[in-house]
Write a protein that holds these residues in place. Structure first.
Motif, mmCIF file in Angstrom:
data_model
loop_
_atom_site.group_PDB
_atom_site.id
_atom_site.type_symbol
_atom_site.label_atom_id
_atom_site.label_comp_id
_atom_site.label_asym_id
_atom_site.label_seq_id
_atom_site.Cartn_x
_atom_site.Cartn_y
_atom_site.Cartn_z
ATOM 1 N N THR A 352 14.273 39.248 -0.951
ATOM 2 C CA THR A 352 15.394 39.134 -1.883
ATOM 3 C C THR A 352 14.959 39.623 -3.252
ATOM 4 O OG1 THR A 352 16.355 37.242 -0.700
ATOM 5 C CG2 THR A 352 17.025 37.561 -2.993
ATOM 6 N N ASN A 353 15.715 40.563 -3.826
ATOM 7 C CA ASN A 353 15.444 41.094 -5.168
ATOM 8 C C ASN A 353 16.572 40.723 -6.116
ATOM 9 O OD1 ASN A 353 13.138 42.531 -4.228
ATOM 10 N ND2 ASN A 353 14.443 44.220 -3.571
ATOM 11 N N ILE A 354 16.223 40.305 -7.308
ATOM 12 C CA ILE A 354 17.194 40.058 -8.370
ATOM 13 C C ILE A 354 16.684 40.758 -9.625
ATOM 14 C CG2 ILE A 354 18.367 38.310 -9.767
ATOM 15 C CD1 ILE A 354 17.808 36.291 -7.542
ATOM 16 N N GLN A 355 17.547 41.519 -10.268
ATOM 17 C CA GLN A 355 17.143 42.178 -11.517
ATOM 18 C C GLN A 355 18.297 42.204 -12.484
ATOM 19 O OE1 GLN A 355 17.812 45.393 -13.139
ATOM 20 N NE2 GLN A 355 19.592 45.782 -11.829
ATOM 21 N N THR A 356 17.961 42.193 -13.758
ATOM 22 C CA THR A 356 18.964 42.375 -14.810
ATOM 23 C C THR A 356 18.348 43.220 -15.912
ATOM 24 O OG1 THR A 356 20.466 41.260 -16.343
ATOM 25 C CG2 THR A 356 18.326 40.239 -15.992
ATOM 26 N N ARG A 357 19.154 44.117 -16.461
ATOM 27 C CA ARG A 357 18.666 45.045 -17.472
ATOM 28 C C ARG A 357 19.685 45.140 -18.597
ATOM 29 N NH1 ARG A 357 15.763 49.915 -15.791
ATOM 30 N NH2 ARG A 357 16.951 49.652 -13.876
ATOM 31 N N LEU A 358 19.205 45.152 -19.816
ATOM 32 C CA LEU A 358 20.061 45.336 -20.995
ATOM 33 C C LEU A 358 19.617 46.602 -21.711
ATOM 34 C CD1 LEU A 358 22.319 44.182 -22.824
ATOM 35 C CD2 LEU A 358 20.503 43.085 -24.172
ATOM 36 N N ARG A 359 20.533 47.583 -21.776
ATOM 37 C CA ARG A 359 20.263 48.820 -22.500
ATOM 38 C C ARG A 359 20.997 48.768 -23.833
ATOM 39 N NH1 ARG A 359 21.381 50.943 -17.219
ATOM 40 N NH2 ARG A 359 19.539 51.905 -16.247
ATOM 41 N N THR A 360 20.290 49.106 -24.888
ATOM 42 C CA THR A 360 20.855 49.035 -26.232
ATOM 43 C C THR A 360 20.710 50.379 -26.929
ATOM 44 O OG1 THR A 360 20.295 46.697 -26.408
ATOM 45 C CG2 THR A 360 20.774 47.856 -28.464
ATOM 46 N N GLN A 361 21.815 50.879 -27.475
ATOM 47 C CA GLN A 361 21.793 52.097 -28.276
ATOM 48 C C GLN A 361 21.501 51.676 -29.703
ATOM 49 O OE1 GLN A 361 22.479 55.106 -26.584
ATOM 50 N NE2 GLN A 361 21.791 56.242 -28.383
ATOM 51 N N LEU A 362 20.244 51.749 -30.117
ATOM 52 C CA LEU A 362 19.854 51.282 -31.444
ATOM 53 C C LEU A 362 20.439 52.158 -32.536
ATOM 54 C CD1 LEU A 362 16.087 50.502 -30.730
ATOM 55 C CD2 LEU A 362 17.995 48.883 -30.792
ATOM 56 N N SER A 363 20.492 53.441 -32.284
ATOM 57 C CA SER A 363 21.063 54.398 -33.233
ATOM 58 C C SER A 363 21.510 55.598 -32.432
ATOM 59 C CB SER A 363 20.022 54.792 -34.293
ATOM 60 O OG SER A 363 18.971 55.531 -33.698
ATOM 61 N N GLU A 364 21.955 56.622 -33.136
ATOM 62 C CA GLU A 364 22.398 57.832 -32.447
ATOM 63 C C GLU A 364 21.285 58.428 -31.598
ATOM 64 O OE1 GLU A 364 22.986 62.146 -34.122
ATOM 65 O OE2 GLU A 364 24.791 60.987 -34.590
ATOM 66 N N ASN A 365 20.010 58.249 -32.048
ATOM 67 C CA ASN A 365 18.886 58.906 -31.400
ATOM 68 C C ASN A 365 17.899 57.945 -30.738
ATOM 69 O OD1 ASN A 365 19.955 61.252 -32.410
ATOM 70 N ND2 ASN A 365 18.569 61.344 -34.158
ATOM 71 N N SER A 366 18.158 56.656 -30.738
ATOM 72 C CA SER A 366 17.181 55.696 -30.242
ATOM 73 C C SER A 366 17.817 54.719 -29.260
ATOM 74 C CB SER A 366 16.559 54.905 -31.410
ATOM 75 O OG SER A 366 15.913 55.767 -32.313
ATOM 76 N N THR A 367 17.085 54.443 -28.190
ATOM 77 C CA THR A 367 17.546 53.485 -27.192
ATOM 78 C C THR A 367 16.433 52.498 -26.867
ATOM 79 O OG1 THR A 367 16.856 54.871 -25.333
ATOM 80 C CG2 THR A 367 19.103 55.173 -26.147
ATOM 81 N N LEU A 368 16.852 51.323 -26.411
ATOM 82 C CA LEU A 368 15.919 50.277 -26.014
ATOM 83 C C LEU A 368 16.409 49.676 -24.705
ATOM 84 C CD1 LEU A 368 13.444 48.466 -26.704
ATOM 85 C CD2 LEU A 368 15.068 46.907 -27.818
ATOM 86 N N SER A 369 15.499 49.517 -23.758
ATOM 87 C CA SER A 369 15.844 48.939 -22.461
ATOM 88 C C SER A 369 14.905 47.779 -22.161
ATOM 89 C CB SER A 369 15.738 49.997 -21.359
ATOM 90 O OG SER A 369 15.908 49.425 -20.086
ATOM 91 N N ASN A 370 15.475 46.655 -21.720
ATOM 92 C CA ASN A 370 14.690 45.490 -21.319
ATOM 93 C C ASN A 370 15.156 45.033 -19.949
ATOM 94 O OD1 ASN A 370 13.021 44.582 -23.833
ATOM 95 N ND2 ASN A 370 15.069 45.048 -24.632
ATOM 96 N N GLN A 371 14.225 44.916 -19.025
ATOM 97 C CA GLN A 371 14.558 44.535 -17.655
ATOM 98 C C GLN A 371 13.675 43.381 -17.188
ATOM 99 O OE1 GLN A 371 13.368 47.193 -14.476
ATOM 100 N NE2 GLN A 371 15.150 46.673 -13.228
ATOM 101 N N LEU A 372 14.299 42.422 -16.510
ATOM 102 C CA LEU A 372 13.591 41.341 -15.839
ATOM 103 C C LEU A 372 13.921 41.406 -14.351
ATOM 104 C CD1 LEU A 372 14.323 38.405 -18.321
ATOM 105 C CD2 LEU A 372 12.119 39.560 -18.014
#
Length: 751
Positions: A352-372
């Protein structure tokens, strides 16, 4: 000394690139490319200047950045495989571009070579996915040119993998992930790197991304011969129901249902998929194979800058197996080609796999991704490889069993910008993985019911923390330079319940990597890759050897070219080299360590994709590898089961409606089965075919595996065994037969 110099060189290079960030210019063009019907982002679309031929590629989010402004008389040409190209006059561009491409049949004429993406295998992989598609779970890994698989335990165990002169067993030298979750299991009861993909429903897979060699900074453990990253669909185009049935009492049912969908704004989406497969198999002893898969994915936009993604998958499988049989038993008529010496082999597993990810557009040119993510896993396997060699009375059946909890974190920061007149991308990644097994065991058993002896029994704990930085710069003269540095830290621990001891070791490794590509012309792109990778050894081996050779390194290099000598023909070729400091293998079947010493592999990969007619596609992959052990005398330096010559390919006729068909082949040449090549694993040539007719919402399908009913050996091993009536052991080839002619029919109804 050389390693320290290279590490310092890469650090300086990355720091210089970061320091130059302050000099960025805001000139140029930026935009987003998506599918006009589904509004999904398009990765790998090429944006090219008509006058200068300078080109840039859209990233995973469908965004692109064009470094400099172009004359008003120029225009941008946007193309992607499977879409109608579009042109935009530069004089009409006033702000960020939002480009939507209309889907179309795949046309090789629209494939544009570009060095900007620095992913030389991406074009071939993307083309194969669109033309061939995925019809079964085995096709997931066969999408990688030159990768072969073999099953030798009733269809329930992970496949044996072959790539670039490696017998990878079940995953020691290829890193596999799905939606960011690692598939390979460290310190597994059956063998290091065990990668079972049967929990994946092939119809939900959207992308099969892959690379060969140890050159990807975001891939760490096991990524020596290569890596495979599977991505599931974010949304379904339509709900569907599929039923397939065939010989050997085989039945497969599938349902995929879109529960939430906002097509216009793509604010949220959710779908579920359920699959069940059962079969008696083609062996004399029934397999009684049964597998059930469930999958669900949810996606939600949180405001304008945040995207939440979550999924859950679970599967359960059980089977009987006929195992590997000795050639002598078939030759003397004791058993048939599809018979068994010990028909009580088999097992069960669930995950069994469970995952969640939050992608954030910090600015026009920058992104941040966090996954558990979290994985709960169970494995229970009964095998018998030597029959009555060690126990003439009860037989040599073994049981390998474990329960595991696996959890982890993946973080990624990306910045896209302009450095002078050149675009660049900076990445910083951080990951953490923790594995904890409970009651990992190797036991001597009889008929799956009686425990005769506990040979290994304990708990494994393994932590892996990693960080990497990667800078990709578009240089003048259409050159792309990517440099990266990765650091991995491990904590290996093993609690031995038989000896009542616990031991722990800390290890670490630094891996520099570089990728250089040059677009020589619109018809040719050259690339050079070099770097260091590694595969970890089993924690039980690490603590037993006091940490020696815990993370043997692999140094590799590729020199390749991708070319379009004609508009409807794509060629790719690469010379490659890979040297391992130590092939130090934990053999889970016997609970022993096999140090093979230093090894070296060299080879050549060639791929061709050709479209002679609008709906007709031909493809072929040819691979050669020479694998040698370096610390032994000549004549005894063969690496057992390392493939030398392999080839696969086929012809596909594909239309959106009406008739579709395909004919495919795969060939593996003879290869050494032991160190002196006195035993040879026989090669095979097998063909498959498929035919389908598409109505508007109904597809009828007929497929045949092993079309010409060839008798072939899917997996082979040089083993020593003794049958019950034999006075002495015999060393020879033991094999699992490949699928005979297998006819299957199916129907898919789109809702």
């Amino acid at each position: 000394m050389q390693h320290h110099f290279m590490s310092r060189y890469f650090i300086c290079l990355l720091l210089l690139a970061q320091t130059a960030r302050a000099q960025q210019s805001k000139t140029g063009y930026a935009g987003f490319i998506a599918d006009a019907r589904t509004h999904r982002q398009i990765e790998g679309a090429v944006v090219q200047s008509r006058q200068t031929n300078i080109a840039f590629t859209s990233n995973e989010q469908g965004r692109f950045y064009f470094a400099s402004r172009l004359p008003a008389s120029d225009s941008l040409h946007i193309s992607a495989l499977g879409y109608v190209p579009k042109a935009i006059a530069c004089k009409d561009i006033r702000e960020e571009l939002n480009i939507h491409l209309e889907p179309d049949v795949v046309n090789l004429r629209e494939m544009t070579l570009s060095a900007s993406g620095n992913k030389p295998l991406h074009n071939v992989g993307q083309l194969d996915m669109k033309i061939r598609g995925l019809n079964n779970a085995q096709e997931l890994l066969r999408m990688v040119p030159g990768l072969f698989i073999g099953q030798h335990a009733g269809g329930g165990k992970a496949e044996q993998i072959f790539l670039r002169g490696f017998d990878i067993d079940h995953g020691t030298d290829v890193a596999i992930t799905t939606d960011g979750i690692p598939v390979n299991m460290v310190s597994h009861a059956h063998g290091q790197g065990y990668a079972d993909l049967h929990f994946i429903i092939p119809e939900v897979v959207d992308q099969v991304r892959f690379g060969k060699g140890p050159y990807a900074a975001d891939k760490g453990n096991f990524a020596t011969a290569g890596h495979v990253a599977l991505q599931s669909k974010e949304r379904l185009d339509n709900s569907l129901v599929k039923v397939e049935g065939g010989q050997f009492n085989t039945l497969r049912t599938l349902a995929m249902v879109q529960l939430l969908q906002d097509r216009g704004r793509q604010k949220q989406g959710m779908y579920v998929a359920a699959e069940h497969l059962r079969s008696q198999g083609f062996f004399d002893a029934p397999q009684n194979f049964s597998r059930t898969n469930l999958f669900a994915r949810y996606q939600q936009m949180l405001g304008k800058r945040h995207q939440l993604d979550a999924s859950i998958a679970t599967f359960y499988s059980k089977w009987n197996a006929s195992g590997q049989i000795p050639e002598r038993a078939v030759a003397d008529g004791s058993i048939s080609f599809f018979g068994a010496i010990d028909p009580s082999e088999g097992g069960n597993t669930h995950r069994t796999n469970i995952q969640t990810r939050l992608r954030t557009q910090l600015s026009e040119n920058s992104t941040l991704s966090n996954q558990l993510y979290y994985t709960a896993y169970h494995f229970d396997l009964f095998s018998n490889f030597t029959f009555f060699l060690n126990d003439p009375v009860n037989g040599d059946q073994i049981r390998q069993k474990e329960k595991r909890g696996l959890w982890g974190y993946n973080g990624l920061y990306k910045h896209y910008g302009v450095l002078g007149r050149n675009t660049h991308t900076f990445e910083a990644g951080l990951s953490l993985r923790a594995d904890a097994t409970r009651n990992s065991q190797l036991a001597h058993t009889k008929n799956r019911a009686t425990l005769l002896q506990q040979q290994q029994w304990g708990n494994v704990s393994e932590w892996n923390a990693a960080a990497y930085i990667r800078e990709t710069v578009q240089l003048p003269y259409r050159i792309t330079l990517e440099s990266a540095l990765r650091f991995d830290q491990f904590i290996h621990a093993y609690s031995d319940k038989l000896q009542d001891t616990r031991r722990q070791k800390h290890t670490a490794i630094v891996s520099p990597k570089i990728n250089l590509s040059w677009q020589a012309s619109n018809k040719a792109m050259l690339y050079l890759s070099a770097g260091r990778g590694f595969h970890s050894n089993d924690a039980r081996v690490v603590v037993q050897t006091n940490g020696r050779e815990a993370l043997p390194a692999a140094w590799g290099a590729d020199l390749g070219i991708q070319a379009k000598p004609r508009n409807n023909l794509v060629l790719q070729a690469a010379l490659w080299y890979l040297a391992l400091e130590q092939e130090f293998i934990y053999v889970g079947d016997e609970g022993i360590v096999e140090p093979l010493g230093r090894t070296r592999r060299t080879g050549l990969d060639v791929s061709a994709r050709y479209q002679p007619l609008r709906n007709l596609y031909l493809d072929a992959d040819l691979n050669y590898a020479r694998a040698l052990a370096l610390d032994v005398s000549k004549g005894e330096d063969y690496l057992p089961l390392a493939p030398r010559f392999t080839s696969s390919g086929g012809i596909t006729y594909k239309k959106n409606t009406g008739w579709n068909g395909s004919f495919r082949y795969r060939w593996m040449g003879n290869r050494p089965a032991n160190e002196d090549n006195s035993l040879v694993a026989e090669g095979y040539f097998v063909c498959d075919a498929g035919l389908a007719y598409n109505f508007k919402r109904i597809e009828l399908m007929l497929s045949a595996q092993n079309l010409f009913d060839v008798r072939w050996k899917e997996t082979q091993f040089a083993s020593t065994s003794r049958l019950q009536q034999e006075p002495d052991p015999v060393t020879e080839i033991h094999f699992t037969p490949g699928t005979p002619f297998f006819l299957k029919a199916g129907i898919t109804i789109t809702l």
